[in-house]
Design a protein around this motif. Structure first.
Motif, mmCIF file in Angstrom:
data_model
loop_
_atom_site.group_PDB
_atom_site.id
_atom_site.type_symbol
_atom_site.label_atom_id
_atom_site.label_comp_id
_atom_site.label_asym_id
_atom_site.label_seq_id
_atom_site.Cartn_x
_atom_site.Cartn_y
_atom_site.Cartn_z
ATOM 1 N N VAL A 1 1.083 -1.187 0.413
ATOM 2 C CA VAL A 1 -0.342 -0.043 -0.015
ATOM 3 C C VAL A 1 0.579 1.138 -0.439
ATOM 4 O O VAL A 1 0.680 2.513 -0.633
ATOM 5 N N ASP A 2 1.669 1.616 0.583
ATOM 6 C CA ASP A 2 2.737 2.402 0.629
ATOM 7 C C ASP A 2 3.596 2.648 -0.618
ATOM 8 O O ASP A 2 3.477 3.799 -0.673
ATOM 9 N N ALA A 3 3.813 1.628 -1.849
ATOM 10 C CA ALA A 3 4.307 1.199 -2.551
ATOM 11 C C ALA A 3 3.342 2.167 -3.825
ATOM 12 O O ALA A 3 3.916 3.139 -4.424
ATOM 13 N N ALA A 4 1.744 2.326 -3.103
ATOM 14 C CA ALA A 4 0.556 2.215 -4.275
ATOM 15 C C ALA A 4 0.270 3.709 -3.787
ATOM 16 O O ALA A 4 -0.392 4.811 -4.353
ATOM 17 N N GLY A 5 1.465 4.613 -2.662
ATOM 18 C CA GLY A 5 0.695 5.493 -2.406
ATOM 19 C C GLY A 5 -0.466 6.225 -2.255
ATOM 20 O O GLY A 5 -1.365 7.239 -2.146
#
Length: 215
Positions: A91-95
């Motif tokens: 989720v962090d990578a997806a922003g």
């Protein structure tokens, strides 16, 4: 309207959040191990295992909000924290923001007081490991994520679960990490918890914080 992915969207809390989100016109995708007997109209259901990173990645692709509605029991009884850490990383990578269905035991009875999870003597012993595993998400894992991850941990009031279903009243009270006092109402039904949960998503006022929903 937002594209919302709910991981574990066929469970008690997750299914209520899915129904509330879809009812407001959001585009909802669900990842779950099994498909529901009564799917919500307009919702996209993906059958898969949350412990499989590829399944998680497929489910959150294109999402604008991700909801983690997993429980530390059954197939996740030993991998719950690992699955949530993987989900947080994706989720962090997806922003996009991550909203987590939490538990009551992580709340405090008063400002500055110990969290309920520090004393589980009032809970049956067979549930202690499950409670501690769920609590570790907010006590250790989420705070350790990069600052770039925008998360909200949403704890229900005491007496929340399929064992005590309730009706939708259309109202709720919102607190922080201090529990909404039971003598003032306390309990919350799944539909009203979902009402408050989706309000949190839509308003977007909380960031890297724990909140509490109760009547």
């Amino acid at each position: 309207m937002s594209r919302i992915t709910v991981i574990g969207g066929t469970g008690y809390a997750g299914s209520a959040i899915v129904a509330e989100s879809a009812g407001r016109g959001h585009q909802v995708t669900v990842l779950s191990r099994s498909l529901p007997e009564a799917p919500v109209s307009g919702v996209t259901y993906l059958q898969g295992d949350a412990s499989d990173e590829a399944s998680l990645a497929r489910a959150i692709e294109g999402a604008e909000v991700v909801v983690a509605a997993l429980a530390p029991r059954g197939s996740l009884s030993h991998t719950f924290r690992d699955v949530n850490r993987t989900l947080a990383r994706l989720v962090d990578a997806a922003g996009v923001p991550l909203y987590v269905v939490g538990g009551y035991s992580t709340l405090r009875p008063a400002p500055g007081a110990d969290r309920f999870v520090t004393d589980l003597s009032g809970y049956p012993e067979q549930f202690h490991d499950e409670i501690r595993m769920g609590a570790a998400i907010i006590l250790e894992d989420l705070p350790a994520t990069p600052e770039s991850l925008d998360w909200v941990f949403v704890s229900p009031a005491l007496r929340f679960g399929a064992f005590l279903p309730g009706e939708r009243t259309g109202s709720y009270r919102l607190g922080d990490e201090v529990a909404v006092a039971p003598e003032d109402g306390g309990a919350i039904s799944a539909p009203d918890y979902a009402l408050g949960f989706v309000d949190l998503i839509e308003k977007g006022e909380y960031h890297r914080a724990q909140v509490n929903i109760g009547h």
